[in-house]
Each structure stands twice: as structure tokens, then as C-alpha cells.
Motif scaffolding. Structure first.
Motif, PDB file in Angstrom:
ATOM      1  N   TYR A   1       0.735  -1.290  -0.005  1.00 53.00           N
ATOM      2  CA  TYR A   1       0.307   0.028   0.077  1.00 53.00           C
ATOM      3  C   TYR A   1       0.891   1.344   0.101  1.00 53.00           C
TER       4      TYR A   1
ATOM      5  N   HIS B   1     -10.938  -1.854  -0.252  1.00 58.95           N
ATOM      6  CA  HIS B   1      -9.771  -3.007   0.114  1.00 58.95           C
ATOM      7  C   HIS B   1     -10.168  -4.229   0.326  1.00 58.95           C
TER       8      HIS B   1
ATOM      9  N   ASP C   1      -4.114  -7.418   3.858  1.00 58.45           N
ATOM     10  CA  ASP C   1      -5.089  -6.250   3.544  1.00 58.45           C
ATOM     11  C   ASP C   1      -4.683  -5.479   2.167  1.00 58.45           C
TER      12      ASP C   1
ATOM     13  N   LYS D   1      -5.235  -2.812  -0.454  1.00 61.06           N
ATOM     14  CA  LYS D   1      -5.958  -1.694  -0.888  1.00 61.06           C
ATOM     15  C   LYS D   1      -6.149  -1.618  -2.524  1.00 61.06           C
TER      16      LYS D   1
END
Length: 360
Positions: free
Chosen positions: A73, A196, A203, A205
Motif C-alpha cells: 500500500y 480494500h 489487506d 488496498k
């Protein structure tokens, strides 16, 4: 990659030696190993491996899957802008207004939507039009006045910085915009620009997807289209390119508008991630975009580089910025360690490129 190298793909096969002279470089067969050594992003890949190994040893949590998503990210927020900045640098120019242009894009979307009580998608569309106009202004002024891009975009940087602060305080009375989280269209816009996806412990995005798509499109543009040859030719020498029919002015204007388009994407992500925007954000980020492009193999003189290299440069930045946190170093030394790691990666990139050129 140079213009002559890009023309190599159109040659497609070895050719006979021309009578009375050495063979054309575009027609000389090169082994896969030599072609690999000639890739502009080779040094940055070696640098990325070095940075990865370093933080793998220095920070235990760096190798966790959740950390990988965070690193990606951080890299994507720089990488989205590093892609068009790299193309612009290959074309021989700079854009010092890129950082504040991201904030301008977010401010326009937010304030227009709030003040006009319109669907936020209207503000998004207006922001796109205005941001592209700023990019066109930079390119048009550059081609008409022949002034250095440093001077023109520095002027745009200062004007946008003043406009961001002045209009925000004039309209909202503070240095930040009003929240638009409860307005119509916010949820759908957030899906496109700030959503996301969780896969296991990672995780991801949506900016990572935007980044990957932009790298793919820019790579195809550079290596498989006539416009890509134009970009390399303009960066290698504008006068020579113009003499062989390359539309220099149109190419440079298009590159500046590409920077503006990606600034719009980054600006919408900024807005829909937090639903408010601080007018002073973005100052200084333009140097991060340039750093990522340079680490990725772009030359300051133009005519050489790649979109993939800019992605690797942004990834190095993501690993460095988050690796420092995972290593739990004293935050007072954050800037020093960040600068040192980026400088070492750049030096390693330059050393590998020189070695590659010596053996190619």
C-alpha cells in the motif's frame, strides 16, 4: 531503454551487414542475457532484493503477510504517481507540481460537491477536468515558451499551493474541507478509489490494483506503440526528433496530462479514504515520485528508463518506509534512515547499470 532499442522490436530479426559500413545496431542480434543486462530496471531489482534482505534481518515482523500488504500500500501511493513521472522524465522533463496537484484534485472534488450539494460524482468529474487542464497548462506553456520545465512547474507548484490554502480557508473557513461522507455517491466512489480486499492476513488496498494497471498500460505504451518511440525520441533530443517528424509539442503536453490524470486518481483516493482533505498536504511528495523513477533507472537527462523500473523504485520506498517502523528504530532518525536507504539503493542501481553497460 533508448529509442534505438525500442526500434529493435520492429526489426524482428537479424539483417545483413550494410555494404561499406558496420551493421545497424537495431539489426544486431543480442542474446537474452545481454538484453537482460541492458534493461534499465535491472539495477533497481538488485537494489530491491538488497533492501528486502536487509529488513528481513533487521525486523522480524517485516516477513509477516500482514506487513506485506502494508508495504504494498505504501508503495502504491507513491507508485501511482511514479509511473507518469517516469514517462515524463524519459521524455526529458520534470513536474514539480505533481505533489500539490494531488491535493488540489481532492480539494476540488470535495469543495465542489459540498458547496453545490451535488452528487459527489459531479465533483469527481469536475476535478478530473480541472486537473487535466492544469496538466495541459504545464505542457502548453513549456512548448510555447521553451522555458525549462523546472521553472514552469515550480511556478505551478507555488500557485497551486497558494490556491489550495486560499480557497479552502475562503470557502470553509478552515484549512481543511467539510466532510462529504453522508453525501450521495460517496459510497460508490469509495469503492472505486479507496476500497480494500482482505485475503487471509493480507489487506490489499484498491490503489495496488490502480498501480498495477498503470504500470501495465505504461509499459505497453513505451514498448509497443509509436507514442512510446516518440517519448524516447523526445527525451533523447527534441530537435532531432522534430526533424524526423515526431510531434514534440503534442508528446510533451500528453505526458504532462498523464501526470495530471494520475494526480487525479491519487487525489480521489486521498479524499475518499478520509472524507476530508487538509489543504497543506502533498508538498514535497513530488520529490518522492522523482526519487522512485530515478531509483528505477530513469536518467535525469531523459531518453532512458521504464515504467517497470519506477514500480520497483516505489516498492523500494515502501519497503524502506515501513521497514524502519517494523525495525522499531528511533523515529527521530526516521528521515535519516529513509534517505540513507534510498541513496544506497540509487548508488547500487547506478553501479549495476555501469557494469551491465560494460559487459553488454
Amino acid at each position: 531503454m533508448t529509442p534505438a532499442t525500442t526500434l529493435d522490436k520492429s526489426a524482428g530479426q537479424d539483417g545483413p551487414e550494410p555494404a561499406g559500413g558496420p551493421p545497424d545496431d537495431r539489426l544486431v542480434h543480442r542474446s537474452p542475457a545481454r538484453r537482460l543486462l541492458g534493461r534499465p530496471e535491472l539495477g533497481s531489482v538488485v537494489g530491491a532484493v538488497a533492501v528486502f534482505v536487509f529488513f528481513s534481518v533487521a525486523a522480524d515482523s517485516f516477513l509477516q503477510w500482514s506487513s506485506f500488504g502494508t508495504v504494498l500500500y505504501a508503495a502504491s501511493t507513491i507508485g501511482i504517481m511514479a509511473v507518469p513521472v517516469a514517462l515524463l522524465m524519459i521524455g526529458g522533463e520534470f513536474d514539480l507540481s505533481a505533489g500539490v496537484m494531488v491535493t488540489s484534485s481532492a480539494l476540488i472534488s470535495s469543495m465542489f460537491s459540498y458547496q453545490m450539494t451535488a452528487n459527489v460524482w459531479v465533483g469527481v468529474a469536475v476535478s478530473l477536468a480541472v486537473t487535466l487542464a492544469v496538466g495541459f497548462f504545464n505542457g502548453f506553456l513549456l512548448t510555447r515558451t521553451k522555458l525549462p520545465s523546472f521553472i514552469i512547474t515550480l511556478g505551478t507548484f507555488l500557485m497551486l499551493t497558494g490556491l489550495n490554502l486560499g480557497f479552502t480557508k475562503l470557502i470553509s473557513g478552515t484549512v481543511s474541507t467539510k466532510s462529504i461522507a453522508d453525501m450521495e455517491g460517496f459510497a460508490s466512489a469509495r469503492v472505486l478509489f479507496a476500497s480494500h480486499l482482505t485475503i487471509g492476513d493480507i489487506d490489499l488496498k484498491v490503489t495496488i490494483l490502480w498501480w498495477a494497471a498503470l504500470v501495465a498500460v505504461a509499459t505497453w505504451l513505451l514498448l509497443r506503440t509509436r507514442a512510446g518511440n516518440w517519448i524516447f525520441a523526445v527525451g533523447g533530443g527534441a530537435d532531432a526528433a522534430r526533424a524526423v517528424g515526431v510531434p514534440v509539442a503534442r508528446t510533451k503536453i500528453g505526458l504532462y496530462m498523464a501526470v495530471a490524470f494520475c494526480a487525479w486518481i491519487s487525489g480521489q483516493h486521498l479524499l475518499f479514504s478520509f472524507d476530508v482533505v487538509q489543504s497543506g498536504e502533498g508538498v514535497g511528495n513530488e520529490f518522492l515520485y522523482i526519487i522512485a523513477a530515478v531509483i528505477g533507472g530513469c536518467l535525469m537527462t531523459g531518453g532512458y528508463g521504464s515504467a517497470i523500473g519506477s514500480a520497483v523504485g516505489a516498492f523500494i520506498f515502501g519497503m524502506t518506509s515501513k521497514g524502519i517502523v517494523y525495525a522499531q528504530w528511533n523515529p527521530d532518525w526516521f528521515k535519516f534512515f529513509l534517505g540513507a536507504m534510498l541513496l544506497l539503493a540509487t548508488l547500487l542501481n547506478a553501479w549495476v547499470r555501469k557494469r551491465a553497460e560494460a559487459t553488454a
